[in-house]
Scaffold this active site. Structure first.
Site, PDB file in Angstrom:
ATOM      1  N   GLY A  45       0.812  -1.220   0.000  1.00 54.45           N
ATOM      2  CA  GLY A  45       0.000   0.000   0.000  1.00 54.45           C
ATOM      3  C   GLY A  45       0.840   1.263   0.000  1.00 54.45           C
ATOM      4  N   CYS A  46       1.913   1.246   0.773  1.00 54.15           N
ATOM      5  CA  CYS A  46       2.796   2.416   0.848  1.00 54.15           C
ATOM      6  C   CYS A  46       3.540   2.629  -0.465  1.00 54.15           C
ATOM      7  CB  CYS A  46       3.771   2.262   2.009  1.00 54.15           C
ATOM      8  SG  CYS A  46       2.937   2.196   3.615  1.00 54.15           S
ATOM      9  N   THR A  47       3.891   1.539  -1.135  1.00 56.03           N
ATOM     10  CA  THR A  47       4.557   1.640  -2.428  1.00 56.03           C
ATOM     11  C   THR A  47       3.609   2.218  -3.473  1.00 56.03           C
ATOM     12  OG1 THR A  47       6.072  -0.170  -1.926  1.00 56.03           O
ATOM     13  CG2 THR A  47       5.683   0.302  -4.261  1.00 56.03           C
TER      14      THR A  47
END
Length: 169
Positions: A45-47
């Site tokens: 998700g952060c990527t």
């Protein structure tokens, strides 16, 4: 946990970026800053969120917005993340979560039946005078009750929700 809302003064901070350089919020006076908080570098998700911001940095810059990604990751991990994904904005290390605490987004989370403390995925648009102009929150976030006006986003369309807000003004 008392999350900042529109109209609040953004807390002043200085953190190390992925190049081990000090970055201060105060150095962006006269510009808008999108301070986006994310749980952990190089996770799916952060990527997705970081890549979407990377791919739309020109549109944000044209609207006088600087992007600062903030997580509890150490500088070494942020460096790897930035290089791996060719990120074109600052990632800031908040390992003791003091800045996350100041913004009111460090608190109890639940994942797969386990409870733990961590960063809640929120972004703050800070205006040219250092005031919180708008708060954006993850569509999956239910644990943090926000007062006032805010916009929900999914990690893949975070950039678009921010751009839509900025261009609708």
């Amino acid at each position: 946990m008392q999350t900042l809302k529109s109209g609040d003064k953004a807390p002043s901070f200085t953190l190390l970026n992925q190049h081990n350089e000090s970055v201060s919020l105060d150095s962006f006076a006269g510009k808008k800053v999108l301070a986006y908080f994310y749980p952990k570098a190089m996770t799916p998700g952060c990527t997705t969120q970081a890549q979407s911001l990377r791919d739309n940095i020109t549109a944000l810059t044209e609207l006088n917005v600087e992007v600062l990604g903030i997580s509890p990751d150490e500088v070494v991990r942020l460096t790897k993340f930035s290089v791996r994904d060719e990120l074109n904005f600052s990632l800031l290390s908040d390992p003791d979560h003091a800045v996350a605490d100041a913004f009111g987004i460090w608190g109890l989370k639940k994942f797969m039946g386990k409870e733990y403390d961590g960063i809640h995925r929120l972004s703050f648009l800070i205006d040219e005078l250092g005031m919180v102009e708008h708060v954006f929150t993850s569509a999956s976030l239910k644990a943090v009750p926000l007062e006032g006006e805010y916009s929900k986003f999914k990690t893949k369309d975070h950039h678009q929700v921010v751009l839509d807000y900025l261009t609708a003004k």
